[in-house]
Write a protein that holds these residues in place. Structure first.
Motif, PDB file in Angstrom:
ATOM      1  N   VAL A 189       0.852  -1.186   0.000  1.00 27.30           N
ATOM      2  CA  VAL A 189       0.000   0.000   0.000  1.00 27.30           C
ATOM      3  C   VAL A 189       0.892   1.241   0.000  1.00 27.30           C
ATOM      4  CG1 VAL A 189      -1.860   1.194   1.217  1.00 27.30           C
ATOM      5  CG2 VAL A 189      -1.690  -1.303   1.330  1.00 27.30           C
ATOM      6  N   ARG A 190       0.461   2.248  -0.775  1.00 28.05           N
ATOM      7  CA  ARG A 190       1.240   3.484  -0.843  1.00 28.05           C
ATOM      8  C   ARG A 190       1.302   4.163   0.515  1.00 28.05           C
ATOM      9  NH1 ARG A 190      -1.331   5.617  -6.373  1.00 28.05           N
ATOM     10  NH2 ARG A 190       0.066   4.469  -7.737  1.00 28.05           N
ATOM     11  N   ILE A 191       2.516   4.583   0.903  1.00 29.46           N
ATOM     12  CA  ILE A 191       2.676   5.350   2.145  1.00 29.46           C
ATOM     13  C   ILE A 191       1.848   6.629   2.071  1.00 29.46           C
ATOM     14  CG2 ILE A 191       4.356   6.726   3.460  1.00 29.46           C
ATOM     15  CD1 ILE A 191       4.579   3.772   4.020  1.00 29.46           C
ATOM     16  N   ARG A 192       1.847   7.249   0.900  1.00 31.82           N
ATOM     17  CA  ARG A 192       1.090   8.486   0.675  1.00 31.82           C
ATOM     18  C   ARG A 192      -0.376   8.306   1.077  1.00 31.82           C
ATOM     19  NH1 ARG A 192       1.341  10.452  -5.426  1.00 31.82           N
ATOM     20  NH2 ARG A 192      -0.497   9.149  -5.690  1.00 31.82           N
ATOM     21  N   ASP A 193      -0.977   7.204   0.625  1.00 29.74           N
ATOM     22  CA  ASP A 193      -2.389   6.958   0.935  1.00 29.74           C
ATOM     23  C   ASP A 193      -2.598   6.693   2.426  1.00 29.74           C
ATOM     24  OD1 ASP A 193      -2.674   7.228  -1.745  1.00 29.74           O
ATOM     25  OD2 ASP A 193      -2.941   5.078  -2.172  1.00 29.74           O
ATOM     26  N   LEU A 194      -1.651   5.941   3.028  1.00 31.95           N
ATOM     27  CA  LEU A 194      -1.804   5.589   4.444  1.00 31.95           C
ATOM     28  C   LEU A 194      -1.757   6.823   5.329  1.00 31.95           C
ATOM     29  CD1 LEU A 194       0.366   2.336   4.579  1.00 31.95           C
ATOM     30  CD2 LEU A 194      -2.106   2.498   4.954  1.00 31.95           C
ATOM     31  N   ILE A 195      -0.836   7.755   5.015  1.00 35.07           N
ATOM     32  CA  ILE A 195      -0.733   8.925   5.905  1.00 35.07           C
ATOM     33  C   ILE A 195      -1.814   9.956   5.585  1.00 35.07           C
ATOM     34  CG2 ILE A 195       1.708   8.575   6.475  1.00 35.07           C
ATOM     35  CD1 ILE A 195       2.478  10.751   4.523  1.00 35.07           C
ATOM     36  N   GLU A 196      -2.248   9.978   4.322  1.00 42.57           N
ATOM     37  CA  GLU A 196      -3.330  10.915   3.967  1.00 42.57           C
ATOM     38  C   GLU A 196      -4.587  10.549   4.752  1.00 42.57           C
ATOM     39  OE1 GLU A 196      -3.921  11.942  -0.369  1.00 42.57           O
ATOM     40  OE2 GLU A 196      -5.958  11.320   0.168  1.00 42.57           O
ATOM     41  N   ARG A 197      -4.807   9.238   4.893  1.00 37.80           N
ATOM     42  CA  ARG A 197      -5.960   8.753   5.638  1.00 37.80           C
ATOM     43  C   ARG A 197      -5.911   9.169   7.106  1.00 37.80           C
ATOM     44  NH1 ARG A 197      -8.217   2.534   5.463  1.00 37.80           N
ATOM     45  NH2 ARG A 197      -9.034   2.647   7.574  1.00 37.80           N
ATOM     46  N   ALA A 198      -4.676   9.407   7.607  1.00 38.97           N
ATOM     47  CA  ALA A 198      -4.535   9.865   9.002  1.00 38.97           C
ATOM     48  C   ALA A 198      -4.579  11.389   9.088  1.00 38.97           C
ATOM     49  CB  ALA A 198      -3.230   9.343   9.595  1.00 38.97           C
ATOM     50  N   GLY A 199      -4.874  12.034   7.962  1.00 43.99           N
ATOM     51  CA  GLY A 199      -5.009  13.485   7.985  1.00 43.99           C
ATOM     52  C   GLY A 199      -3.759  14.245   7.590  1.00 43.99           C
ATOM     53  N   ALA A 200      -2.794  13.549   6.990  1.00 41.11           N
ATOM     54  CA  ALA A 200      -1.550  14.235   6.613  1.00 41.11           C
ATOM     55  C   ALA A 200      -1.793  15.174   5.442  1.00 41.11           C
ATOM     56  CB  ALA A 200      -0.478  13.217   6.234  1.00 41.11           C
ATOM     57  N   LEU A 201      -1.105  16.321   5.459  1.00 40.82           N
ATOM     58  CA  LEU A 201      -1.171  17.261   4.343  1.00 40.82           C
ATOM     59  C   LEU A 201      -0.261  16.735   3.220  1.00 40.82           C
ATOM     60  CD1 LEU A 201      -0.992  20.554   6.413  1.00 40.82           C
ATOM     61  CD2 LEU A 201      -3.018  19.490   5.353  1.00 40.82           C
ATOM     62  N   PRO A 202      -0.457  17.265   1.991  1.00 45.31           N
ATOM     63  CA  PRO A 202       0.309  16.739   0.848  1.00 45.31           C
ATOM     64  C   PRO A 202       1.822  16.994   0.924  1.00 45.31           C
ATOM     65  CG  PRO A 202      -1.567  18.056   0.110  1.00 45.31           C
ATOM     66  CD  PRO A 202      -1.465  18.243   1.580  1.00 45.31           C
ATOM     67  N   ASP A 203       2.266  17.787   1.909  1.00 43.67           N
ATOM     68  CA  ASP A 203       3.717  17.989   1.992  1.00 43.67           C
ATOM     69  C   ASP A 203       4.309  17.334   3.241  1.00 43.67           C
ATOM     70  OD1 ASP A 203       2.671  19.615   3.895  1.00 43.67           O
ATOM     71  OD2 ASP A 203       3.901  21.368   3.406  1.00 43.67           O
ATOM     72  N   ALA A 204       3.569  16.373   3.800  1.00 42.96           N
ATOM     73  CA  ALA A 204       4.026  15.749   5.040  1.00 42.96           C
ATOM     74  C   ALA A 204       5.141  14.737   4.784  1.00 42.96           C
ATOM     75  CB  ALA A 204       2.853  15.057   5.731  1.00 42.96           C
ATOM     76  N   GLY A 205       5.998  14.608   5.750  1.00 44.45           N
ATOM     77  CA  GLY A 205       6.955  13.505   5.793  1.00 44.45           C
ATOM     78  C   GLY A 205       6.446  12.472   6.775  1.00 44.45           C
ATOM     79  N   VAL A 206       7.246  11.432   7.031  1.00 42.18           N
ATOM     80  CA  VAL A 206       6.758  10.380   7.925  1.00 42.18           C
ATOM     81  C   VAL A 206       7.907   9.762   8.716  1.00 42.18           C
ATOM     82  CG1 VAL A 206       6.902   8.540   6.168  1.00 42.18           C
ATOM     83  CG2 VAL A 206       5.247   8.331   8.018  1.00 42.18           C
ATOM     84  N   ARG A 207       7.598   9.412   9.974  1.00 40.87           N
ATOM     85  CA  ARG A 207       8.560   8.651  10.780  1.00 40.87           C
ATOM     86  C   ARG A 207       8.070   7.212  10.831  1.00 40.87           C
ATOM     87  NH1 ARG A 207       8.425  11.176  15.743  1.00 40.87           N
ATOM     88  NH2 ARG A 207      10.022  12.616  15.035  1.00 40.87           N
ATOM     89  N   VAL A 208       8.986   6.281  10.658  1.00 40.20           N
ATOM     90  CA  VAL A 208       8.631   4.868  10.577  1.00 40.20           C
ATOM     91  C   VAL A 208       9.289   4.142  11.743  1.00 40.20           C
ATOM     92  CG1 VAL A 208       8.826   2.789   9.164  1.00 40.20           C
ATOM     93  CG2 VAL A 208       8.517   5.026   8.065  1.00 40.20           C
ATOM     94  N   VAL A 209       8.515   3.346  12.467  1.00 37.94           N
ATOM     95  CA  VAL A 209       9.059   2.633  13.615  1.00 37.94           C
ATOM     96  C   VAL A 209       8.903   1.131  13.399  1.00 37.94           C
ATOM     97  CG1 VAL A 209       8.957   2.332  16.126  1.00 37.94           C
ATOM     98  CG2 VAL A 209       8.439   4.570  15.117  1.00 37.94           C
ATOM     99  N   SER A 210       9.955   0.401  13.706  1.00 38.42           N
ATOM    100  CA  SER A 210       9.985  -1.045  13.492  1.00 38.42           C
ATOM    101  C   SER A 210       9.690  -1.797  14.784  1.00 38.42           C
ATOM    102  CB  SER A 210      11.376  -1.438  12.978  1.00 38.42           C
ATOM    103  OG  SER A 210      11.552  -2.826  12.997  1.00 38.42           O
TER     104      SER A 210
END
Ligand SMILES: Nc1nc2c(c(=O)[nH]1)N[C@H]1C(S)=C(S)[C@@H](COP(=O)(O)O)O[C@H]1N2
Ligand SMILES: [Mo]
Length: 403
Positions: free
Chosen positions: A319-340
Motif C-alpha cells: 500500500v502506498r505510504i502516501r495513501d496511508l498517511i493521507e488517511r490519518a489526515g496528513a497534508l500533501p507535503d508531510a513527511g513520515v517517521r517509521v518505527v519497526s
C-alpha cells in the motif's frame, strides 16, 4: 683554517679555531639505492592520476550516500526520490571504485616507496612539511580503503563507529590529496604523459619503455580482475562472475540477500502474531494485516541498494505510504517517521522527507516478487522507497507517524 667573523671594517678580523670532527664511518645508515625506472616520477604520475580519479569518485559518491542517509533538517524534504536507481548506481560506484582503489593505492605505494629512504630524511622545513603531508595522505588513504573493505565484509575489529569515522577521514583524504597535488604540480605536469616533454628529446629514463608499459598493463589487469569479480554484486549482468564480493545478489530467502535477519533483530513469531499497523497523525487509526490487505494495492519494481555495495531489483507490492498517511489526515507535503518492531538497533526508527513520503512508488510492502514477505525480509510489512539507501528500507514496520 677557521671561520672569519666580524665583517666591520674598523674591527680587527679574528678567527675562531677550527673545529675538527673525527671522521665518522656510518655505512650501516646508508639507505638502499633504487635505480629502477619503475620507481620514477613518470610511473608515480601515471598510476597516481588513476588513483586520483578513483578517490574523487569515492569522495563524491560517499558524500551523496552520507546526505541521503543522514540529511540535515533543511535538506530532508528536498532529497530527490528519482531516478529510482540513483542510489543503486552511486553506491555501486562507491564500493566498486573503492575496491579498485585498493589495487591502485598498493601500486602507487610500491612505485614511490624508495622515497622513504631519501637521505638525508629531512632537508628543510619545507621538505619536512611535504613529508608530513604525504604521511597523512598515505595513512588516511590506507585507513579509508581498509575500513571500507572490512565494512563490506561486516567485520568491525575496531572500537569506533564506522560511518562517522569513515565520513570524517574522507575529508582528511580529500584535503591531503589537494595539498599533494599542489605541491607536486610541477612534477605531475612534467610527467603527465609519455609525450609530455613535447619536442624536447626524451632521455631513456623518461620514455615509456616495455617495462613501464608492462607494469601499467599489469596494474590495469589487476584492477579489471578485482572489478569483474566483485561488481556483479550490484551489476546483475555480471552476477555469475561475482566470485569475490561478500554478497551475491541472488542468494537469500526469496532470491534477495539479507543483512539483518529477524532473529538478529529480535523480531520473534510471537511479536508478529498480534501485529497491527498504527498510523499516528491528526486522525490516528490502526489496521490489522487483513484490513491492510483490503486497501487498494500498488506494485513497484525497485532495488534494495545496500550501503555495502550489493543491490538487486525486485517486484514489491503493498500500500502506498502516501495513501496511508493521507488517511490519518496528513497534508500533501508531510513527511513520515517509521518505527519497526525491532527492539533495538540503529535502524529501528527511520524518517523520510516529503519527496519520499509522497512518491507514488514508496510502499508499505507486504509482498516480494509475488509472495508474502519472509520473516527476514520484514514480515508482516516493510518500507520500500525509490533512490534510497538500503539501511532506510525499514523492515518489520509497526507504526507510521505523520510529520
Ligand atoms: N528494522 C530494520 N530494518 C532494516 C535493517 C535493520 O537492521 N533493521 N537493515 C536494513 C539494511 S542495512 C538493508 S540493506 C535492507 C536489506 O533488506 P533485505 O534484508 O530485505 O534484503 O534492510 C534494511 N532494513
Ligand atoms: Mo544495508
Amino acid at each position: 683554517m677557521g671561520t672569519r667573523i666580524g665583517r666591520h671594517r674598523n674591527l680587527p678580523a679574528f678567527r675562531l679555531p677550527a673545529l675538527r670532527l673525527p671522521h665518522l664511518h656510518l655505512p650501516a645508515l646508508r639507505p638502499p639505492a633504487f635505480s629502477g625506472r619503475l620507481h620514477d616520477p613518470r610511473t608515480a604520475t601515471a598510476i597516481g592520476r588513476w588513483l586520483g580519479v578513483a578517490l574523487a569518485v569515492c569522495f563524491l559518491t560517499g558524500l551523496i550516500s552520507h546526505f541521503l542517509q543522514s540529511p540535515p533538517d533543511w535538506l530532508a524534504d528536498h532529497l530527490p526520490s528519482r531516478p529510482v536507481w540513483g542510489y543503486r548506481l552511486t553506491q555501486g560506484l562507491h564500493v566498486g571504485v573503492g575496491l579498485a582503489a585498493i589495487v591502485l593505492l598498493l601500486a602507487k605505494l610500491w612505485a614511490v616507496y624508495p622515497r622513504l629512504f631519501v637521505w638525508p630524511p629531512v632537508r628543510s622545513v619545507r621538505h619536512a612539511l611535504e613529508r608530513l603531508s604525504v604521511a597523512v595522505l598515505v595513512a588516511s588513504g590506507v585507513f579509508q580503503v581498509l575500513t571500507g573493505l572490512l565494512n563490506i565484509a561486516e567485520w568491525y575489529p575496531w572500537p569506533f563507529s564506522f560511518v562517522p569515522v569513515h565520513y570524517a577521514v574522507a575529508w582528511v583524504v580529500a584535503g591531503s590529496v589537494l595539498l599533494h597535488l599542489a605541491v607536486k604540480a610541477p612534477e605531475i605536469r612534467a610527467h603527465w604523459s609519455s609525450r609530455s616533454a613535447g619536442t624536447l628529446a626524451l632521455s631513456d629514463e623518461e620514455r615509456d619503455g616495455p617495462d613501464r608499459r608492462a607494469l601499467l598493463l599489469g596494474v590495469g589487469a589487476a584492477v579489471g580482475a578485482v572489478t569483474v569479480t566483485t561488481v556483479g554484486q550490484s551489476f546483475t549482468p555480471l552476477a555469475s562472475v561475482d566470485l569475490l564480493a561478500p554478497r551475491h545478489p541472488g542468494y537469500g530467502p526469496q532470491g534477495l540477500p539479507v543483512n539483518r535477519t529477524a532473529a538478529a533483530a529480535g523480531v520473534t513469531d510471537a511479536a508478529v502474531l498480534d501485529w497491527s499497523l498504527e498510523v499516528l497523525g491528526p486522525r490516528p487509526y490502526r489496521l490489522t494485516l487483513a484490513e491492510l490487505g483490503q486497501l487498494p494495492p500498488s506494485r513497484a519494481r525497485l532495488p534494495i541498494a545496500c550501503v555495502e555495495g550489493w543491490s538487486v531489483d525486485a517486484w514489491w507490492s503493498g500500500v502506498r505510504i502516501r495513501d496511508l498517511i493521507e488517511r490519518a489526515g496528513a497534508l500533501p507535503d508531510a513527511g513520515v517517521r517509521v518505527v519497526s518492531l525491532e527492539v533495538r538497533g540503529a535502524y529501528r526508527v527511520m524518517e523520510m522527507g516529503r519527496e519520499y513520503a509522497q512518491d507514488s512508488l514508496t510502499l508499505l510492502a507486504l509482498r516480494l516478487n509475488g509472495d508474502v514477505l519472509s520473516a527476514d525480509h520484514g514480515f508482516p510489512a516493510r518500507i520500500i522507497a525509490p533512490n534510497r539507501p538500503g539501511v532506510l528500507q525499514t523492515k518489520w514496520v509497526t507504526r507510521l507517524e505523520v510529520l
